[in-house]
Design a protein around this motif. Sequence first.
Motif, PDB file in Angstrom:
ATOM      1  N   GLY A 119       0.839  -1.201   0.000  1.00 56.03           N
ATOM      2  CA  GLY A 119       0.000   0.000   0.000  1.00 56.03           C
ATOM      3  C   GLY A 119       0.865   1.239   0.000  1.00 56.03           C
ATOM      4  O   GLY A 119       1.916   1.256   0.645  1.00 56.03           O
ATOM      5  N   ILE A 120       0.424   2.257  -0.741  1.00 53.69           N
ATOM      6  CA  ILE A 120       1.155   3.532  -0.769  1.00 53.69           C
ATOM      7  C   ILE A 120       0.154   4.650  -0.511  1.00 53.69           C
ATOM      8  O   ILE A 120      -0.901   4.714  -1.147  1.00 53.69           O
ATOM      9  CB  ILE A 120       1.867   3.740  -2.131  1.00 53.69           C
ATOM     10  CG1 ILE A 120       2.933   2.653  -2.333  1.00 53.69           C
ATOM     11  CG2 ILE A 120       2.491   5.133  -2.214  1.00 53.69           C
ATOM     12  CD1 ILE A 120       3.676   2.739  -3.659  1.00 53.69           C
ATOM     13  N   GLU A 121       0.499   5.533   0.426  1.00 49.26           N
ATOM     14  CA  GLU A 121      -0.415   6.615   0.826  1.00 49.26           C
ATOM     15  C   GLU A 121       0.366   7.927   0.914  1.00 49.26           C
ATOM     16  O   GLU A 121       1.325   8.032   1.683  1.00 49.26           O
ATOM     17  CB  GLU A 121      -1.033   6.247   2.190  1.00 49.26           C
ATOM     18  CG  GLU A 121      -1.451   7.389   3.090  1.00 49.26           C
ATOM     19  CD  GLU A 121      -2.536   8.275   2.516  1.00 49.26           C
ATOM     20  OE1 GLU A 121      -3.446   7.765   1.816  1.00 49.26           O
ATOM     21  OE2 GLU A 121      -2.479   9.496   2.744  1.00 49.26           O
ATOM     22  N   THR A 122      -0.042   8.905   0.098  1.00 50.56           N
ATOM     23  CA  THR A 122       0.608  10.226   0.146  1.00 50.56           C
ATOM     24  C   THR A 122      -0.422  11.338  -0.045  1.00 50.56           C
ATOM     25  O   THR A 122      -0.162  12.292  -0.761  1.00 50.56           O
ATOM     26  CB  THR A 122       1.698  10.363  -0.958  1.00 50.56           C
ATOM     27  OG1 THR A 122       1.049  10.275  -2.242  1.00 50.56           O
ATOM     28  CG2 THR A 122       2.777   9.324  -0.874  1.00 50.56           C
ATOM     29  N   SER A 123      -1.592  11.217   0.593  1.00 47.49           N
ATOM     30  CA  SER A 123      -2.639  12.194   0.262  1.00 47.49           C
ATOM     31  C   SER A 123      -2.445  13.552   0.933  1.00 47.49           C
ATOM     32  O   SER A 123      -3.008  14.542   0.485  1.00 47.49           O
ATOM     33  CB  SER A 123      -4.015  11.643   0.631  1.00 47.49           C
ATOM     34  OG  SER A 123      -4.101  11.458   2.021  1.00 47.49           O
ATOM     35  N   CYS A 124      -1.626  13.593   1.991  1.00 46.66           N
ATOM     36  CA  CYS A 124      -1.519  14.874   2.721  1.00 46.66           C
ATOM     37  C   CYS A 124      -0.074  15.077   3.185  1.00 46.66           C
ATOM     38  O   CYS A 124       0.819  15.237   2.364  1.00 46.66           O
ATOM     39  CB  CYS A 124      -2.513  14.859   3.872  1.00 46.66           C
ATOM     40  SG  CYS A 124      -2.777  16.461   4.608  1.00 46.66           S
ATOM     41  N   ASP A 125       0.156  15.059   4.501  1.00 45.43           N
ATOM     42  CA  ASP A 125       1.516  15.308   4.994  1.00 45.43           C
ATOM     43  C   ASP A 125       2.212  14.047   5.487  1.00 45.43           C
ATOM     44  O   ASP A 125       3.324  14.121   5.990  1.00 45.43           O
ATOM     45  CB  ASP A 125       1.523  16.389   6.093  1.00 45.43           C
ATOM     46  CG  ASP A 125       0.604  16.047   7.256  1.00 45.43           C
ATOM     47  OD1 ASP A 125      -0.305  15.219   7.065  1.00 45.43           O
ATOM     48  OD2 ASP A 125       0.786  16.612   8.347  1.00 45.43           O
ATOM     49  N   GLU A 126       1.557  12.884   5.354  1.00 40.95           N
ATOM     50  CA  GLU A 126       2.229  11.633   5.699  1.00 40.95           C
ATOM     51  C   GLU A 126       2.662  10.919   4.425  1.00 40.95           C
ATOM     52  O   GLU A 126       1.896  10.857   3.458  1.00 40.95           O
ATOM     53  CB  GLU A 126       1.301  10.693   6.482  1.00 40.95           C
ATOM     54  CG  GLU A 126       1.387  10.860   7.983  1.00 40.95           C
ATOM     55  CD  GLU A 126       0.403  11.877   8.497  1.00 40.95           C
ATOM     56  OE1 GLU A 126      -0.614  12.091   7.803  1.00 40.95           O
ATOM     57  OE2 GLU A 126       0.658  12.479   9.564  1.00 40.95           O
ATOM     58  N   LEU A 143      -4.396  16.363  -1.249  1.00 38.63           N
ATOM     59  CA  LEU A 143      -3.685  17.480  -1.877  1.00 38.63           C
ATOM     60  C   LEU A 143      -3.068  16.982  -3.171  1.00 38.63           C
ATOM     61  O   LEU A 143      -2.353  15.970  -3.169  1.00 38.63           O
ATOM     62  CB  LEU A 143      -2.577  17.988  -0.945  1.00 38.63           C
ATOM     63  CG  LEU A 143      -3.014  18.434   0.455  1.00 38.63           C
ATOM     64  CD1 LEU A 143      -1.796  18.753   1.323  1.00 38.63           C
ATOM     65  CD2 LEU A 143      -3.931  19.647   0.353  1.00 38.63           C
ATOM     66  N   ILE A 144      -3.328  17.685  -4.259  1.00 37.73           N
ATOM     67  CA  ILE A 144      -2.941  17.138  -5.574  1.00 37.73           C
ATOM     68  C   ILE A 144      -1.436  16.895  -5.694  1.00 37.73           C
ATOM     69  O   ILE A 144      -1.008  15.853  -6.209  1.00 37.73           O
ATOM     70  CB  ILE A 144      -3.490  18.003  -6.723  1.00 37.73           C
ATOM     71  CG1 ILE A 144      -3.237  17.301  -8.044  1.00 37.73           C
ATOM     72  CG2 ILE A 144      -2.916  19.404  -6.747  1.00 37.73           C
ATOM     73  CD1 ILE A 144      -4.214  17.627  -9.114  1.00 37.73           C
ATOM     74  N   GLY A 145      -0.620  17.833  -5.205  1.00 35.65           N
ATOM     75  CA  GLY A 145       0.838  17.669  -5.311  1.00 35.65           C
ATOM     76  C   GLY A 145       1.307  16.443  -4.544  1.00 35.65           C
ATOM     77  O   GLY A 145       2.147  15.666  -5.023  1.00 35.65           O
ATOM     78  N   SER A 146       0.751  16.239  -3.358  1.00 36.35           N
ATOM     79  CA  SER A 146       1.122  15.092  -2.530  1.00 36.35           C
ATOM     80  C   SER A 146       0.652  13.790  -3.173  1.00 36.35           C
ATOM     81  O   SER A 146       1.407  12.810  -3.271  1.00 36.35           O
ATOM     82  CB  SER A 146       0.491  15.226  -1.138  1.00 36.35           C
ATOM     83  OG  SER A 146       1.104  16.249  -0.419  1.00 36.35           O
ATOM     84  N   LEU A 147      -0.608  13.778  -3.635  1.00 37.75           N
ATOM     85  CA  LEU A 147      -1.164  12.564  -4.250  1.00 37.75           C
ATOM     86  C   LEU A 147      -0.320  12.102  -5.431  1.00 37.75           C
ATOM     87  O   LEU A 147      -0.059  10.900  -5.602  1.00 37.75           O
ATOM     88  CB  LEU A 147      -2.587  12.842  -4.761  1.00 37.75           C
ATOM     89  CG  LEU A 147      -3.702  12.876  -3.725  1.00 37.75           C
ATOM     90  CD1 LEU A 147      -4.964  13.465  -4.340  1.00 37.75           C
ATOM     91  CD2 LEU A 147      -3.984  11.469  -3.198  1.00 37.75           C
ATOM     92  N   LEU A 148       0.096  13.078  -6.265  1.00 43.89           N
ATOM     93  CA  LEU A 148       0.828  12.705  -7.487  1.00 43.89           C
ATOM     94  C   LEU A 148       2.118  11.961  -7.186  1.00 43.89           C
ATOM     95  O   LEU A 148       2.523  11.084  -7.955  1.00 43.89           O
ATOM     96  CB  LEU A 148       1.117  13.954  -8.323  1.00 43.89           C
ATOM     97  CG  LEU A 148      -0.083  14.437  -9.144  1.00 43.89           C
ATOM     98  CD1 LEU A 148       0.177  15.813  -9.737  1.00 43.89           C
ATOM     99  CD2 LEU A 148      -0.407  13.435 -10.253  1.00 43.89           C
ATOM    100  N   VAL A 149       2.748  12.278  -6.056  1.00 43.63           N
ATOM    101  CA  VAL A 149       4.010  11.603  -5.707  1.00 43.63           C
ATOM    102  C   VAL A 149       3.757  10.105  -5.519  1.00 43.63           C
ATOM    103  O   VAL A 149       4.475   9.258  -6.054  1.00 43.63           O
ATOM    104  CB  VAL A 149       4.634  12.227  -4.435  1.00 43.63           C
ATOM    105  CG1 VAL A 149       5.885  11.463  -4.023  1.00 43.63           C
ATOM    106  CG2 VAL A 149       4.949  13.699  -4.663  1.00 43.63           C
ATOM    107  N   GLY A 150       2.697   9.771  -4.773  1.00 48.76           N
ATOM    108  CA  GLY A 150       2.378   8.359  -4.546  1.00 48.76           C
ATOM    109  C   GLY A 150       1.934   7.665  -5.820  1.00 48.76           C
ATOM    110  O   GLY A 150       2.332   6.523  -6.108  1.00 48.76           O
ATOM    111  N   ILE A 151       1.100   8.364  -6.597  1.00 46.35           N
ATOM    112  CA  ILE A 151       0.553   7.750  -7.821  1.00 46.35           C
ATOM    113  C   ILE A 151       1.669   7.480  -8.833  1.00 46.35           C
ATOM    114  O   ILE A 151       1.745   6.386  -9.416  1.00 46.35           O
ATOM    115  CB  ILE A 151      -0.537   8.657  -8.434  1.00 46.35           C
ATOM    116  CG1 ILE A 151      -1.762   8.705  -7.502  1.00 46.35           C
ATOM    117  CG2 ILE A 151      -0.946   8.165  -9.818  1.00 46.35           C
ATOM    118  CD1 ILE A 151      -2.757   9.795  -7.849  1.00 46.35           C
TER     119      ILE A 151
END
Length: 336
Positions: free
Chosen positions: A5-12, A84-92
């Motif tokens: 699992g990968i999670e980067t939606s905010c500050d974690e 947050l779009i910038g954070s989400l894109l890193v995980g995606i």
Amino acid sequence: MKILGIETSCDETAAAVIENGTKILSNIVASSSEMHTKTGGIIPEQAARQQVLSIIPVVETALSKAKLNSSKIDTIGVTVGPGLIGSLLVGIETAKTLSLLWKKPIVPVNHLVAHIYANWLETENKPKFPALALVVSGGHTDLVLMKEHGKLNWIGGTRDDAAGEAFDKTARLLGLSYPGGPAIAAEAARYRKQNSDDKLKMFPRPMIEKDNFDWSFSGLKTAVARQISSNEEQISKEKLAAEIQEAIVDVLVKKSLRAVNKFKPKSFLLAGGVAANKRLRERFQLEIRNIDFCVPSPKLCTDNAAYIACFAHYNHSPVPWPKVTVNPQLTITGQA
Ligand code: KG4
Ligand code: ZN
């Protein structure tokens, strides 16, 4: 089946490996929240930049803690929103790259629904369907009826601030640090220890008697601001924190109980960062009767990737590699 699992939606920045939908083999979380404590809240661009720095070490650590190499991973689950779009894109983008390299499918994951899946982790007593779930996080307060995996009906939610947001914003008014929920909970616990008979009725409980399943928390913020600016009675920070916590907990519990009476689920599931709140857990524990009450351990309530992988296990409609594209709305599409 082993899922990364990968999670980067905010500050974690989080990565986890889970086995057969319940066993956590590793669960790594790197948080930039200390950086946001200095600014009193999250600055999205700074959070995204931190995600870029953390994602590879976090994924590598998750694999090594699970004592696995990539060939043993069956599927990758990744948060695709909301967030947050910038954070989400890193995980995606990381998940897409790993999917192509490792030739593994991706399961796109909705962060909010995934929070509920923390209730399937590390437990033998799996929630029973139909289940009613309350997701209380920094950005959302939603009641969801789950008939089975993948069959969800939204019952109600907040009309303005989320419950976590109410904690964060009122904490700021009290001069407490970010994130506000744990800070208010700590002050409130100190007060309640000394004043266990105080009924804590200072602040309004908006919409508590309304015949619907919606909440509103923005009025609480205004009431707290007014109280602080006119603090003629010199009410202590501890008492104000206890009053704030009780007002939030009261409306969450009362309206959820009404929904339990109406929809008659077999289990009630609490989830999201605010579900780590001790008082909220206690109140539900006391007041939910005749059906199962499920709540994850506090460390699984706040953002992590174990529940992202768990969601991917139970909602396994992977997008096969290599035709994975992310459209501008951030839904992953693609056919074999
Ligand atoms: O689910 P989460 O980790 O992130 C989001 O998806 O938003 O939730 C974060 C929220 C924050 O508003 C934080 O103040 C709140 O959860 N929170 C708490 C507690 N721990 C975290 N609120 C009340 N009591 C706590 N112990
Ligand atoms: Zn969350």
